[in-house]
Scaffold this motif. Structure first.
Motif, PDB file in Angstrom:
ATOM      1  N   ASP A 164       8.857  63.656  65.166  1.00 37.91           N
ATOM      2  CA  ASP A 164       7.324  63.952  65.023  1.00 37.91           C
ATOM      3  C   ASP A 164       6.778  62.905  64.252  1.00 37.91           C
ATOM      4  OD1 ASP A 164       6.806  66.243  66.646  1.00 37.91           O
ATOM      5  OD2 ASP A 164       7.579  67.458  65.181  1.00 37.91           O
ATOM      6  N   THR A 165       7.504  62.796  63.100  1.00 41.43           N
ATOM      7  CA  THR A 165       6.726  61.598  62.156  1.00 41.43           C
ATOM      8  C   THR A 165       6.666  60.182  62.969  1.00 41.43           C
ATOM      9  OG1 THR A 165       7.773  62.668  60.283  1.00 41.43           O
ATOM     10  CG2 THR A 165       7.018  60.573  59.813  1.00 41.43           C
ATOM     11  N   GLU A 170       3.593  60.307  65.480  1.00 45.11           N
ATOM     12  CA  GLU A 170       2.241  60.435  65.075  1.00 45.11           C
ATOM     13  C   GLU A 170       1.508  59.140  64.433  1.00 45.11           C
ATOM     14  OE1 GLU A 170       1.702  65.015  63.328  1.00 45.11           O
ATOM     15  OE2 GLU A 170       2.139  63.448  61.917  1.00 45.11           O
ATOM     16  N   ARG A 171       2.627  58.280  63.973  1.00 42.23           N
ATOM     17  CA  ARG A 171       2.204  56.788  63.543  1.00 42.23           C
ATOM     18  C   ARG A 171       3.168  55.867  63.312  1.00 42.23           C
ATOM     19  NH1 ARG A 171       1.936  58.204  56.940  1.00 42.23           N
ATOM     20  NH2 ARG A 171       1.501  56.177  56.885  1.00 42.23           N
ATOM     21  N   TRP A 177      13.106  67.406  51.852  1.00 42.35           N
ATOM     22  CA  TRP A 177      11.823  67.962  52.110  1.00 42.35           C
ATOM     23  C   TRP A 177      11.927  69.614  52.100  1.00 42.35           C
ATOM     24  CZ3 TRP A 177      12.772  71.951  55.360  1.00 42.35           C
ATOM     25  CH2 TRP A 177      14.115  71.823  56.441  1.00 42.35           C
ATOM     26  N   ILE A 232      11.960  66.732  62.351  1.00 39.06           N
ATOM     27  CA  ILE A 232      10.932  66.221  61.687  1.00 39.06           C
ATOM     28  C   ILE A 232      10.572  64.668  61.866  1.00 39.06           C
ATOM     29  CG2 ILE A 232      10.276  65.970  59.057  1.00 39.06           C
ATOM     30  CD1 ILE A 232      11.720  68.563  58.634  1.00 39.06           C
ATOM     31  N   SER A 234       4.323  67.124  67.819  1.00 35.96           N
ATOM     32  CA  SER A 234       3.565  65.879  68.031  1.00 35.96           C
ATOM     33  C   SER A 234       3.493  65.473  69.662  1.00 35.96           C
ATOM     34  CB  SER A 234       4.375  64.850  67.259  1.00 35.96           C
ATOM     35  OG  SER A 234       5.504  64.700  68.049  1.00 35.96           O
ATOM     36  N   HIS A 256       5.630  68.207  55.832  1.00 36.45           N
ATOM     37  CA  HIS A 256       6.974  67.715  55.787  1.00 36.45           C
ATOM     38  C   HIS A 256       7.051  66.333  56.404  1.00 36.45           C
ATOM     39  CE1 HIS A 256       7.463  72.001  56.592  1.00 36.45           C
ATOM     40  NE2 HIS A 256       8.735  71.867  56.485  1.00 36.45           N
ATOM     41  N   ARG A 257       6.167  65.818  57.289  1.00 34.21           N
ATOM     42  CA  ARG A 257       5.885  64.428  58.000  1.00 34.21           C
ATOM     43  C   ARG A 257       5.389  63.510  56.977  1.00 34.21           C
ATOM     44  NH1 ARG A 257       4.787  68.445  62.072  1.00 34.21           N
ATOM     45  NH2 ARG A 257       2.351  68.047  61.831  1.00 34.21           N
ATOM     46  N   VAL A 258       4.364  63.850  56.259  1.00 35.79           N
ATOM     47  CA  VAL A 258       3.828  63.266  55.265  1.00 35.79           C
ATOM     48  C   VAL A 258       4.917  62.699  54.091  1.00 35.79           C
ATOM     49  CG1 VAL A 258       2.205  62.909  53.381  1.00 35.79           C
ATOM     50  CG2 VAL A 258       1.626  63.815  55.487  1.00 35.79           C
ATOM     51  N   LEU A 311       8.149  62.693  54.474  1.00 36.38           N
ATOM     52  CA  LEU A 311       9.080  61.386  55.133  1.00 36.38           C
ATOM     53  C   LEU A 311       8.322  60.232  55.071  1.00 36.38           C
ATOM     54  CD1 LEU A 311      11.703  60.652  56.444  1.00 36.38           C
ATOM     55  CD2 LEU A 311      11.036  61.653  58.508  1.00 36.38           C
ATOM     56  N   ALA A 312       7.201  60.274  55.742  1.00 39.95           N
ATOM     57  CA  ALA A 312       6.404  58.842  55.966  1.00 39.95           C
ATOM     58  C   ALA A 312       6.588  58.204  54.776  1.00 39.95           C
ATOM     59  CB  ALA A 312       5.374  59.021  56.514  1.00 39.95           C
TER      60      ALA A 312
END
Length: 393
Positions: free
Chosen positions: A293-294, A297-298, A42, A290, A324, A264-266, A268-269
């Protein structure tokens, strides 16, 4: 085969990332042969950069190198001396007595050389709030500890035998004020006196202890440490541009993530979703933040285990700074099992189970290194990989 996604921490960039991933991957394969490691880089896409080339960094005007006015040079010399005194408030007292020999028992008929100043210190100890007020400290009673330390200090006995009472009073006053300000700074006191306020407090205290009085003909006792200059702050000011360029990725990564971490989170996901399950997230420092939080979130059903190493996620949650999840809201039901590894000597590592008892397990692991080395020594510790292998089988 289990895919382990390695989420690096602050400041890691190429070529260091490739070398780190190769080391961690090899150690992990030896401990858990059925795994493969892939990096989540990232930092390259979302890490901090000095976009204007460091335009915000103050330029070197030469004052700290004695290239300014005589007043500038005197100010820098004074700051240098007080830097040492804040580190070791009794250093001048020891230096004053360096040639006097060790203190021994006082003959019964002889009054101890330090008796008068100890008596005055004891009187002042009863009025410590007055001294706090003179220094404008926010915590009343802060000076009491410093005065008690001086009363018990053998350095005071030795210095009393080596210098005259006036010089002793001024050395003692500097030791006391240095001790008080250092304690206040360590305790996070938001109000620290300027040099002029500090020096005025020294003069007033010295007068109370038997030193010169304001307006007297005798000048203040010379600062014994003026020639000693192993100065962290002076070197830091001199090399500020180089230091900032070298260190800004670490500090900047944190600030940039907290201000604008969605990318960052997108990142990683998307990487996780491109892998075949099962997936384990192995995250260091900010990488753990990170990842948490990821995963909040989902739902990412591919992830069966989160492993954080030296991470600040629990601390950010407790201080209500985790992007998050606001404290005291719990982790969502889809959040995976969480193994949190920390070194007790790593001051950037925090425990998670007290805050997330339904999801997290804490595992202490010592590298034997002091901080800050302990924050990066996890990856050289075989116990880390044995701990992971036990959870990956």
């Amino acid at each position: 085969m289990t895919t382990v996604v390695f989420v690096h921490g602050t400041g890691v960039r190429e070529p260091a990332l490739t070398a780190l991933v190769a080391h961690v991957g090899e150690a992990l394969r030896r401990a858990a042969p059925h795994t493969r490691l892939i990096p989540c880089d990232w930092g390259t896409a979302h890490g901090a950069v000095l976009a204007a080339g460091g335009a915000s960094i103050p330029t070197d005007d030469g004052r700290h190198r004695g290239l300014g006015t005589p007043a500038d040079a005197a100010e820098e010399a004074g700051a240098a001396t007080w830097e040492l005194l804040y580190t070791d408030p009794f250093v001048e007292l020891r230096q004053a007595s360096a040639g006097s020999g060790p203190s021994g028992p006082v003959p019964p008929h002889e009054v101890p050389a330090d008796a008068a100043i100890r008596r005055r210190l004891a009187e002042l100890h009863m009025q410590s709030a007055e001294l706090d007020g003179a220094l404008q400290l926010t915590a009343v009673g802060r000076s009491g500890g410093a005065l008690r330390a001086l009363l018990d200090a053998p350095e005071l006995v030795d210095a009393a035998r080596a210098v005259d009472p006036v010089a002793l009073a001024e050395l003692t006053a500097r030791a006391a004020i240095a001790h008080i300000i250092a304690d206040a700074s360590e305790a996070g006191d938001p109000l620290i006196p300027t040099a002029s306020g500090r020096d005025a407090a020294v003069t007033a205290l010295a007068g109370r202890l038997g030193g010169r009085l304001p307006g007297s003909d005798r000048g203040p006792t010379r600062l014994l440490l003026r020639a000693a200059v192993p100065l962290a702050s002076r070197m830091a000011v001199r090399r500020r541009s180089a230091i900032t360029h070298a260190t800004h990725p670490a500090a900047g990564d944190i600030m940039r993530y907290l201000a604008a971490g969605a990318g960052h989170r997108v990142h990683l996901a998307d990487l996780v979703l491109a892998q075949s399950p099962p997936v384990v997230l192995l995250c260091h420092s900010l990488g753990g933040v990170i990842a948490v939080d990821t995963l909040v979130e989902r739902p990412l059903p591919h992830v069966e285990l989160l492993v954080t190493v030296g991470s600040q996620a629990p601390f950010l949650y407790e201080t209500d700074a985790l992007p998050s999840l606001r404290h005291p809201k719990p982790l969502p039901s889809w959040f995976p099992t969480w193994l949190n590894i920390y070194d007790p000597r790593d001051l950037l590592a925090f425990v998670a189970k007290p805050l997330f008892p339904d999801h997290a397990t804490d595992h202490p692991l010592s590298s034997g290194e002091p901080f800050p080395q302990s924050h990066s020594a996890y990856w050289s510790n075989p116990e880390l990989y044995d701990t992971l292998a036990a959870r990956l089988r």
